[in-house]
Scaffold this motif. Structure first.
Motif, PDB file in Angstrom:
ATOM      1  N   GLU A   1       0.876  -1.170   0.000  1.00 41.76           N
ATOM      2  CA  GLU A   1       0.000   0.000   0.000  1.00 41.76           C
ATOM      3  C   GLU A   1       0.914   1.220   0.000  1.00 41.76           C
ATOM      4  N   VAL A   2       0.823   2.021  -1.053  1.00 38.83           N
ATOM      5  CA  VAL A   2       1.795   3.090  -1.287  1.00 38.83           C
ATOM      6  C   VAL A   2       1.107   4.445  -1.267  1.00 38.83           C
ATOM      7  N   ILE A   3       1.704   5.382  -0.520  1.00 36.79           N
ATOM      8  CA  ILE A   3       1.240   6.769  -0.545  1.00 36.79           C
ATOM      9  C   ILE A   3       2.415   7.662  -0.949  1.00 36.79           C
ATOM     10  N   PHE A   4       2.195   8.418  -2.010  1.00 37.10           N
ATOM     11  CA  PHE A   4       3.188   9.399  -2.446  1.00 37.10           C
ATOM     12  C   PHE A   4       2.817  10.761  -1.858  1.00 37.10           C
TER      13      PHE A   4
ATOM     14  N   ARG B   1      -1.496  -5.135  -9.815  1.00 36.19           N
ATOM     15  CA  ARG B   1      -2.919  -4.834  -9.815  1.00 36.19           C
ATOM     16  C   ARG B   1      -3.580  -5.031  -8.447  1.00 36.19           C
ATOM     17  N   ASP B   2      -2.940  -5.842  -7.565  1.00 34.75           N
ATOM     18  CA  ASP B   2      -3.526  -6.019  -6.234  1.00 34.75           C
ATOM     19  C   ASP B   2      -2.926  -5.054  -5.215  1.00 34.75           C
ATOM     20  N   ASP B   3      -2.034  -4.159  -5.652  1.00 31.07           N
ATOM     21  CA  ASP B   3      -1.505  -3.112  -4.778  1.00 31.07           C
ATOM     22  C   ASP B   3      -2.504  -1.964  -4.691  1.00 31.07           C
ATOM     23  N   THR B   4      -2.400  -1.176  -3.637  1.00 31.46           N
ATOM     24  CA  THR B   4      -3.226   0.020  -3.506  1.00 31.46           C
ATOM     25  C   THR B   4      -2.329   1.250  -3.387  1.00 31.46           C
ATOM     26  N   PHE B   5      -2.904   2.416  -3.697  1.00 24.72           N
ATOM     27  CA  PHE B   5      -2.092   3.624  -3.690  1.00 24.72           C
ATOM     28  C   PHE B   5      -2.958   4.840  -3.377  1.00 24.72           C
ATOM     29  N   ASN B   6      -2.253   5.940  -3.091  1.00 27.29           N
ATOM     30  CA  ASN B   6      -2.890   7.238  -2.944  1.00 27.29           C
ATOM     31  C   ASN B   6      -1.818   8.300  -3.158  1.00 27.29           C
ATOM     32  N   ILE B   7      -2.262   9.516  -3.432  1.00 26.58           N
ATOM     33  CA  ILE B   7      -1.340  10.636  -3.641  1.00 26.58           C
ATOM     34  C   ILE B   7      -1.780  11.789  -2.743  1.00 26.58           C
TER      35      ILE B   7
ATOM     36  N   ILE C   1       5.181  19.998   6.127  1.00 25.00           N
ATOM     37  CA  ILE C   1       5.440  18.570   5.925  1.00 25.00           C
ATOM     38  C   ILE C   1       4.678  17.706   6.927  1.00 25.00           C
ATOM     39  N   LEU C   2       4.413  18.216   8.127  1.00 28.48           N
ATOM     40  CA  LEU C   2       3.781  17.401   9.165  1.00 28.48           C
ATOM     41  C   LEU C   2       2.347  17.019   8.807  1.00 28.48           C
ATOM     42  N   LEU C   3       1.571  17.936   8.245  1.00 32.85           N
ATOM     43  CA  LEU C   3       0.166  17.660   7.921  1.00 32.85           C
ATOM     44  C   LEU C   3       0.004  16.456   6.986  1.00 32.85           C
ATOM     45  N   PRO C   4       0.708  16.402   5.846  1.00 34.90           N
ATOM     46  CA  PRO C   4       0.532  15.245   4.961  1.00 34.90           C
ATOM     47  C   PRO C   4       1.038  13.939   5.568  1.00 34.90           C
ATOM     48  N   LEU C   5       2.084  14.000   6.404  1.00 36.03           N
ATOM     49  CA  LEU C   5       2.566  12.778   7.048  1.00 36.03           C
ATOM     50  C   LEU C   5       1.519  12.215   8.000  1.00 36.03           C
ATOM     51  N   LYS C   6       0.885  13.087   8.786  1.00 35.54           N
ATOM     52  CA  LYS C   6      -0.192  12.636   9.674  1.00 35.54           C
ATOM     53  C   LYS C   6      -1.345  12.036   8.875  1.00 35.54           C
ATOM     54  N   GLN C   7      -1.688  12.675   7.755  1.00 33.64           N
ATOM     55  CA  GLN C   7      -2.776  12.183   6.905  1.00 33.64           C
ATOM     56  C   GLN C   7      -2.439  10.801   6.352  1.00 33.64           C
ATOM     57  N   ALA C   8      -1.196  10.609   5.943  1.00 37.36           N
ATOM     58  CA  ALA C   8      -0.766   9.316   5.400  1.00 37.36           C
ATOM     59  C   ALA C   8      -0.813   8.226   6.465  1.00 37.36           C
ATOM     60  N   MET C   9      -0.395   8.541   7.682  1.00 35.49           N
ATOM     61  CA  MET C   9      -0.425   7.550   8.759  1.00 35.49           C
ATOM     62  C   MET C   9      -1.861   7.121   9.056  1.00 35.49           C
TER      63      MET C   9
END
Length: 749
Positions: free
Chosen positions: A320-323, A352-358, A399-407
């Motif tokens: 599961e990948v978040i950029f 194809r069975d991986d998931t992602f978000n940006i 930088i902190l806001l997107p890291l918290k969102q990703a977690m």
């Protein structure tokens, strides 16, 4: 600075056409014309620094050309003719040590005239300059590292060394006579790349035609020696090479090659070499070594390595990948476009069975989706459309806001490995707080916690913060210092970090050791795109073999027995120095620890690897009357003693030349707030003499700029002698005031 350097070389090549070589020796006209980009060196080069074009002439055959009026500002750079070149390469694990020895001649400066000579060294991938030695008629120089505290006055001294680009370092040797020969020995380290089971090495070794001596009877000797020591008891196979190497020796885990020839022109292609180790499955080992007598740390050294092998049958963990991508105003243009291209290319490589978000961030957070998306073709098209619409550069950096969102998005991960890839070009004030918060998240996340990999762009971001964050998250770190390399290096990072084949790795024996210091502090997972190397210091003893355990992608347990061997021929302290210095520097930054800073400084001076807390200087060695070097050991105290007398006498200035710090620094908050575009090169240090000259001329120009040119000329034509004298005195007084102000700025700072 790189653009200015290229212009100086272009002008220098034009000036070199004044040099007359005789009727039978005419240089190739094509050697004098090149594209503007190719004026940057692609191999170690030496240039004559020419501020006065009238000194340009053949030192052997004066041409009696018309006198050239005016000065070159900035000075022209003429590539010197090269009369011999040899390269020796020592390769260990993922690190290569390169030593280039060459001889150049000041062929373009008249006999009896002098000029400075500038050396430019293009370093390879993640390269570090280790040392430069120079032999000139009657003089010799060598580089030394001293602590930053010992250079308290270095800001008041013009630094003669700097980076053109992050991978091209240049330094200056003063006052060399026309016709003289210069011998340089340059040493640096760089990393080998790993891909598809092969290690590959690429070294800048492409020389332009203009460095070929014009005389046809001059023989040009070119020599390359390559030694490969993998540290592995297995057969090594050479896969490819750019030059016709001849195999000299083959042993288990070792290869030696050589190439030597008399050539009509120097190498016009970079040196490349690749090899593989015969193994279809995971393999590795443990190397042990005792410290040397001069080592300040008396603990034993160890290096554990585990390679994925060249088998393509190993199953890769579902992911599961978040950029998280920076879209602040400083990313405008090529940096953001190249990062966007790399992001979309990495998405296309997901299964194809991986998931992602940006998550795009500036002062706010912009999500591609409120939940993780399967990597289907439809989702990929939506991601591409979203990126083209939403990835636009503007705003600040948080930088902190997107890291918290990703977690939060990855909090419910169970049957896959979660990944976070952070891409940024800026520094923020709460970096230490971010590290603390992320450490808390990962500690409370249990067995499945996100792997955080980081990617820095340019020199304004804090690369040690990014390294520390990657260490905390058991991930990887990489950087691109110019926009052109962002796409390739981002994709390389994604491939290296995300193709995990063995997770939750443990080494049983480490728990029984005393005074254990581990680099990195947390053992990362093993990826098919990158070998795993763990090293450190310890007290105690290792058994003859160790057990390494982990979890495979099918959730089965994996155990492998690896051989432990002591080695004397493997310079572990040198091979591991760059890795240890960078990781310790990141810890020293995070903790604000002076003790760790001193430890890094000691390690840097001991191994010769530059750090943030050491400064490089060029020391002129003592000479006897006949020009031969006096055998004398140079201690650090002796170097410092010479440095402290730098501003007292002119003779001492010639003995010690300040090259400055070779580190990347700890980011630039001001540049980030101002949304400055990512910098890939240093600001060239100003020469105090040049500052004074510019200050005086600037004052006069400001007065003249406020007067109509024609009116001024007409007024001067009617001016008597007394008025002319008065005007001259006024201009001189204004210039003096400006010079005094400049001096105050120089010495008050």
């Amino acid at each position: 600075m790189a653009a200015e350097f290229s212009r100086c070389v272009e002008y220098g090549l034009g000036l070199s056409k004044r040099v007359f070589y005789g009727k039978e020796s005419v240089p190739d006209p094509s050697a004098m014309t090149r594209s503007s980009e190719s004026y940057l060196p692609e191999a170690p080069m030496v240039y004559a620094v020419v501020p006065d074009p009238s000194i340009v002439d053949n030192p052997d055959i004066p041409s009696y050309q018309p006198y050239v009026h005016g000065m070159c500002e900035p000075p022209a750079l003429i590539p010197l003719h090269m009369h011999g070149i040899a390269m020796e390469i020592e390769s260990y694990l993922d690190t290569a040590f390169v030593t280039v020895s060459g001889t150049w001649r000041v062929h373009c400066v008249a006999a009896g005239k002098r000029c400075d000579c500038r050396v430019a060294v293009p370093l390879g991938d993640k390269g570090s300059l280790l040392g430069v030695e120079a032999e000139i008629t009657g003089r010799s120089y060598s580089t030394q590292l001293i602590t930053a505290e010992d250079t308290t006055d270095k800001e008041k001294v013009a630094k003669d060394g700097y980076f053109l680009k992050r991978q091209i370092y240049t330094l200056k040797v003063p006052q060399v006579y026309g016709g003289s020969f210069l011998s340089f020995k340059i040493r640096w380290s760089q990393k080998l790349l790993y891909h598809a089971g092969q290690f590959s090495l690429s070294i800048p070794f492409s020389f332009p035609a203009c460095v070929n001596p014009v005389a046809k009877k001059i023989l040009k000797g070119e020599k390359i020696l390559l030694n490969v020591n993998t540290g592995i008891d297995a057969e090594v196979l050479c896969q490819s090479t750019s030059h016709p190497l001849k195999e000299v020796r083959r042993q288990s885990g070792r290869l030696s090659f050589s190439y030597e020839a008399e050539v009509s022109s120097w190498s016009s292609a970079g040196f490349s070499f690749s090899y593989s180790v015969c193994s279809s499955d995971l393999f590795g080992g443990m190397l042990l070594q005792s410290p040397s007598l001069r080592d300040f740390d008396d603990r034993e050294m160890f290096c554990f390595y585990l390679f994925p092998g060249n088998s393509q049958t190993r199953k890769v963990f579902k992911k599961e990948v978040i950029f998280i991508i920076d879209i602040s105003g400083s990313m405008l243009g090529d940096p953001l476009e190249n990062a966007k291209n790399a992001l979309l290319a990495s998405l296309s490589n997901l299964n194809r069975d991986d998931t992602f978000n940006i998550i795009a961030f500036n002062g706010e957070v912009h999500l591609f989706s409120s939940s993780m998306e399967l990597a289907t073709n439809e989702a990929m098209l939506k991601a591409k459309e979203w990126a083209s619409t939403n990835l636009t550069a503007n705003g600040g950096t948080n930088i902190l806001l997107p890291l918290k969102q990703a977690m939060q998005l990855l909090a419910k991960t169970s049957d896959s490995i979660p990944f976070i890839f952070l891409i940024t070009d800026g520094a923020v004030e709460d970096e230490r707080e971010i590290c603390t918060i992320m450490k808390g998240y990962l500690t409370s996340a249990g067995s499945v916690c996100p792997c955080i990999s980081t990617f820095g762009i340019g020199l304004y971001c804090n690369h040690y913060f990014l390294q520390m964050l990657a260490q905390i998250g058991k991930g990887y770190y990489d950087a691109a210092y110019d926009a052109d390399s962002i796409d390739y290096k981002m994709q390389r990072l994604f491939t290296s970090a995300s193709s995990v084949i063995l997770a939750n790795i443990t080494i049983d024996t480490l728990e029984c050791l005393d005074s254990l210091e581990l680099f990195p502090s947390h053992i990362p997972d093993l990826s098919s795109g990158s070998p795993l190397i763990i090293s450190g210091r310890y007290e105690g003893s290792f058994p003859d073999s160790i057990k390494v355990r982990g979890t495979l992608a099918d959730m089965s347990n994996f155990v492998i027995d690896l051989k432990v061997q002591r080695t004397k021929e493997f310079p572990l302290d040198q091979v591991l120095a760059r890795r240890h210095i960078d990781m310790l520097t990141a810890h020293a930054w995070l903790l604000g620890s002076k003790e760790l800073e001193e430890k890094v400084s000691k390690m840097s001076k001991q191994t010769g690897v530059p750090s943030e807390y050491t400064c490089m200087i060029l020391v002129q060695s003592p000479q006897t009357d006949n020009g031969k070097r006096v055998p004398e050991s140079i201690t650090i105290q002796g170097v410092y003693s010479k440095f402290t007398q730098l501003n007292k006498t002119e003779s001492n200035r010639q003995k010690v030349i300040v090259l400055g710090n070779l580190g990347v620094g700890f980011g630039n908050l001001k540049a980030t707030v101002e949304n400055k575009a990512p910098a890939s090169e240093e600001v060239k240090p100003a020469d105090p003499t040049e500052l004074l000259f510019n200050a005086a001329s600037n004052c006069c120009s400001q007065v003249l700029d406020r007067v109509c040119c024609m009116c001024f000329i007409r007024t001067c034509s009617h001016m008597n002698n007394q008025c002319a004298i008065l005007l001259t005195q006024v201009c001189a007084a204004l210039a003096c005031f400006e010079c005094i102000n400049c001096c105050f700025e120089l010495f008050a700072g």
